[in-house]
Design a protein around this motif. Sequence first.
Motif, PDB file in Angstrom:
ATOM      1  N   VAL A 177       0.820  -1.220   0.000  1.00  0.00           N
ATOM      2  CA  VAL A 177       0.000   0.000   0.000  1.00  0.00           C
ATOM      3  C   VAL A 177       0.851   1.266   0.000  1.00  0.00           C
ATOM      4  O   VAL A 177       0.656   2.150  -0.842  1.00  0.00           O
ATOM      5  CB  VAL A 177      -1.002  -0.026   1.170  1.00  0.00           C
ATOM      6  N   PRO A 178       1.811   1.446   0.918  1.00  0.00           N
ATOM      7  CA  PRO A 178       2.619   2.670   0.863  1.00  0.00           C
ATOM      8  C   PRO A 178       3.505   2.747  -0.374  1.00  0.00           C
ATOM      9  O   PRO A 178       3.792   3.844  -0.868  1.00  0.00           O
ATOM     10  CB  PRO A 178       3.445   2.615   2.155  1.00  0.00           C
ATOM     11  N   ALA A 179       3.941   1.588  -0.887  1.00  0.00           N
ATOM     12  CA  ALA A 179       4.751   1.606  -2.106  1.00  0.00           C
ATOM     13  C   ALA A 179       3.944   2.158  -3.279  1.00  0.00           C
ATOM     14  O   ALA A 179       4.442   2.960  -4.080  1.00  0.00           O
ATOM     15  CB  ALA A 179       5.256   0.203  -2.417  1.00  0.00           C
ATOM     16  N   VAL A 180       2.687   1.738  -3.390  1.00  0.00           N
ATOM     17  CA  VAL A 180       1.830   2.225  -4.470  1.00  0.00           C
ATOM     18  C   VAL A 180       1.473   3.696  -4.242  1.00  0.00           C
ATOM     19  O   VAL A 180       1.442   4.496  -5.195  1.00  0.00           O
ATOM     20  CB  VAL A 180       0.564   1.356  -4.577  1.00  0.00           C
ATOM     21  N   VAL A 253       6.268  -8.375  -5.394  1.00  0.00           N
ATOM     22  CA  VAL A 253       5.992  -7.729  -6.677  1.00  0.00           C
ATOM     23  C   VAL A 253       4.539  -7.976  -7.089  1.00  0.00           C
ATOM     24  O   VAL A 253       3.837  -7.055  -7.532  1.00  0.00           O
ATOM     25  CB  VAL A 253       6.960  -8.247  -7.766  1.00  0.00           C
ATOM     26  N   VAL A 254       4.066  -9.210  -6.921  1.00  0.00           N
ATOM     27  CA  VAL A 254       2.693  -9.545  -7.313  1.00  0.00           C
ATOM     28  C   VAL A 254       1.682  -8.755  -6.488  1.00  0.00           C
ATOM     29  O   VAL A 254       0.738  -8.167  -7.033  1.00  0.00           O
ATOM     30  CB  VAL A 254       2.444 -11.059  -7.169  1.00  0.00           C
ATOM     31  N   LEU A 255       1.839  -8.726  -5.167  1.00  0.00           N
ATOM     32  CA  LEU A 255       0.873  -8.001  -4.327  1.00  0.00           C
ATOM     33  C   LEU A 255       0.920  -6.506  -4.591  1.00  0.00           C
ATOM     34  O   LEU A 255      -0.114  -5.822  -4.568  1.00  0.00           O
ATOM     35  CB  LEU A 255       1.137  -8.285  -2.849  1.00  0.00           C
ATOM     36  N   THR A 256       2.106  -5.971  -4.886  1.00  0.00           N
ATOM     37  CA  THR A 256       2.193  -4.545  -5.197  1.00  0.00           C
ATOM     38  C   THR A 256       1.559  -4.253  -6.552  1.00  0.00           C
ATOM     39  O   THR A 256       0.867  -3.239  -6.721  1.00  0.00           O
ATOM     40  CB  THR A 256       3.661  -4.089  -5.174  1.00  0.00           C
ATOM     41  N   HIS A 257       1.770  -5.125  -7.517  1.00  0.00           N
ATOM     42  CA  HIS A 257       1.115  -5.004  -8.828  1.00  0.00           C
ATOM     43  C   HIS A 257      -0.402  -4.954  -8.670  1.00  0.00           C
ATOM     44  O   HIS A 257      -1.070  -4.054  -9.217  1.00  0.00           O
ATOM     45  CB  HIS A 257       1.526  -6.192  -9.703  1.00  0.00           C
ATOM     46  N   GLU A 258      -0.955  -5.906  -7.928  1.00  0.00           N
ATOM     47  CA  GLU A 258      -2.413  -5.947  -7.766  1.00  0.00           C
ATOM     48  C   GLU A 258      -2.919  -4.744  -6.974  1.00  0.00           C
ATOM     49  O   GLU A 258      -4.003  -4.215  -7.258  1.00  0.00           O
ATOM     50  CB  GLU A 258      -2.832  -7.254  -7.092  1.00  0.00           C
ATOM     51  N   THR A 259      -2.159  -4.301  -6.001  1.00  0.00           N
ATOM     52  CA  THR A 259      -2.550  -3.122  -5.226  1.00  0.00           C
ATOM     53  C   THR A 259      -2.554  -1.876  -6.108  1.00  0.00           C
ATOM     54  O   THR A 259      -3.385  -0.977  -5.929  1.00  0.00           O
ATOM     55  CB  THR A 259      -1.612  -2.936  -4.027  1.00  0.00           C
ATOM     56  N   ALA A 260      -1.646  -1.825  -7.074  1.00  0.00           N
ATOM     57  CA  ALA A 260      -1.653  -0.708  -8.022  1.00  0.00           C
ATOM     58  C   ALA A 260      -2.942  -0.681  -8.828  1.00  0.00           C
ATOM     59  O   ALA A 260      -3.490   0.394  -9.120  1.00  0.00           O
ATOM     60  CB  ALA A 260      -0.452  -0.803  -8.957  1.00  0.00           C
ATOM     61  N   HIS A 261      -3.469  -1.847  -9.182  1.00  0.00           N
ATOM     62  CA  HIS A 261      -4.770  -1.886  -9.868  1.00  0.00           C
ATOM     63  C   HIS A 261      -5.866  -1.303  -8.984  1.00  0.00           C
ATOM     64  O   HIS A 261      -6.760  -0.600  -9.464  1.00  0.00           O
ATOM     65  CB  HIS A 261      -5.126  -3.325 -10.244  1.00  0.00           C
ATOM     66  N   VAL A 262      -5.828  -1.614  -7.690  1.00  0.00           N
ATOM     67  CA  VAL A 262      -6.819  -1.063  -6.766  1.00  0.00           C
ATOM     68  C   VAL A 262      -6.714   0.460  -6.733  1.00  0.00           C
ATOM     69  O   VAL A 262      -7.726   1.168  -6.799  1.00  0.00           O
ATOM     70  CB  VAL A 262      -6.620  -1.648  -5.350  1.00  0.00           C
ATOM     71  N   ALA A 263      -5.496   0.971  -6.657  1.00  0.00           N
ATOM     72  CA  ALA A 263      -5.291   2.420  -6.553  1.00  0.00           C
ATOM     73  C   ALA A 263      -5.724   3.159  -7.811  1.00  0.00           C
ATOM     74  O   ALA A 263      -6.292   4.254  -7.740  1.00  0.00           O
ATOM     75  CB  ALA A 263      -3.822   2.715  -6.264  1.00  0.00           C
TER      76      ALA A 263
END
Length: 396
Positions: A177-180, A253-263
Motif C-alpha cells: 500500500v505505501p509503495a503504491v 511484486v505480485v501483491l504490489t502489482h495488484e494493489t496498483a490496480h486497486v489504486a
Amino acid sequence: MAGRTRVSQAAVAALCLLLAALVGCGGGPAVDAARAEVQSLLDRRAEAVLARDAAAYARTGTRDGFDNLRAVPLADWSYRLTDLDRTGDRATAAADLRYRVDGHDRSPVVTARTLSLSRDRDGHWSVESDRPAEKSGQQLWDQGRAQAVRGERSLVLGVGQSERVLRDYAELADRAVPAVTDAWGAEWARSVVVLVPETLEGMAGLLGSPPSSYRGIAAVTTGATGGGPRAPADRVIVNPDAFGLLGDSGRQVVLTHETAHVATRAHTSAATPLWLSEGYADWAGYRGAGRDPAEAAPELAQAVGRGEVPDALPEDDDFGFTGDAEGLARAYESSWLACRMIADRWGEERLGAFYRAVGAHEGREGAVEDAMRGELGVSPEEFTLRWRDFVRDALR
C-alpha cells in the motif's frame, strides 16, 4: 351450445379466481402477498447475519453458511428480491445480495443469488438453500468457513488457510500500500482486501470461470473500472497454487502489482488499453525492487536476443490468460518497459498524468494518441519508435 359456452367460461373464471387465492394464479394479490412474505423473510435473515444471531438465522431456514460468515467484518448485509417463481408450497427466489465489508467498502458489493424456499402448514416460508445465481461467481464463504486477519492497511480473508499464512499475506499487502501510494499518490483508499481461497479451483469459483483460465496466474484484481471514489473496494484474489511457487521478492511484486490496480481503478476506463493498465501495475510492482530489465523481462529478453524486437505495443487480445504463455509474458514485459520508459524519460509524475488523461477520455478512439501529444509531446508513431529503441537498449 351457446348456453354451454357461457357456463364453461364462467366456470373457468371461477376456477382461476379460486386458484389465484390458493397459489397465485395469474399474478394477482396472492403472488404479491407471497413476494412480500419472502422479502420479509430475507430481511429477517439479513438482520440475523448482521446481529450474529444464530438462533434468529435458524428461524429463517437452513443454517448453512452462517458459521462461514462469522469472522467476516460486515457493515451491511441485505437482500432485494427480484423474482419469485412459485409452485404451491415451494418457490425459487432470485435476489440481489448487497453487502459492505467494514472499513473497506464505501459502497455495497452487489451479487446475484438464487434461493430455494418452502412453506410449512402454517403458511410460513423458509430458506432451504442460498447459492450463487447462474453465471455469478461464488463468495468466499460459499467455499467454507472464512478466516479474517487485519493488517495495518489490509484485510485478508481466507478459506482453508492457517492464520500464519494469512498473516504473511497481510504483511505483503501492508508493504504494498505505501509503495503504491508513493508511486501513484494519496488520492485512493490506501487499503486493500485480499481473498485467499484454498486452491486454484476456489479462485476460479470466485471469478466464475474455469480453473484452466487462471492456471499459472498468481493473483488477479476484480472491480468496476471508472467507479469513482464511492465504488466498493476491489478484491485481490490469490491463486495459492501459483503464488506459493514464488520467492519472497516475487510475492511482493505480485501483491504490489495488484494493489496498483486497486489504486488506479477510479481512473481506469474503457478508454484505457491493457498495455497501459498492466504496464503501470508492473512498473509500480518492480519500482524499488532492484530488478534489472533482463531479470524482470526474461521472455522478451530472449526474443530481443534473437533479433525479434516487437513492432508495436501489445493489443488487448495479447493479454488473454488462455493463450500462449510465452506470448502473454512478452505482452506484460513489453508493457512494463513502455511505462518504465515514460517514467525514466518524462518523469514518474508525468507517467501518472498520462495514465489519468487516457482514462478520462470519452472513449478508446483517440485516447492514447491525445494523451501522448498532450502529456508527452510526441505522436504515437514517435512514441513507438522510442519504445522499440528503449527495449533494444535495455535488453541487449
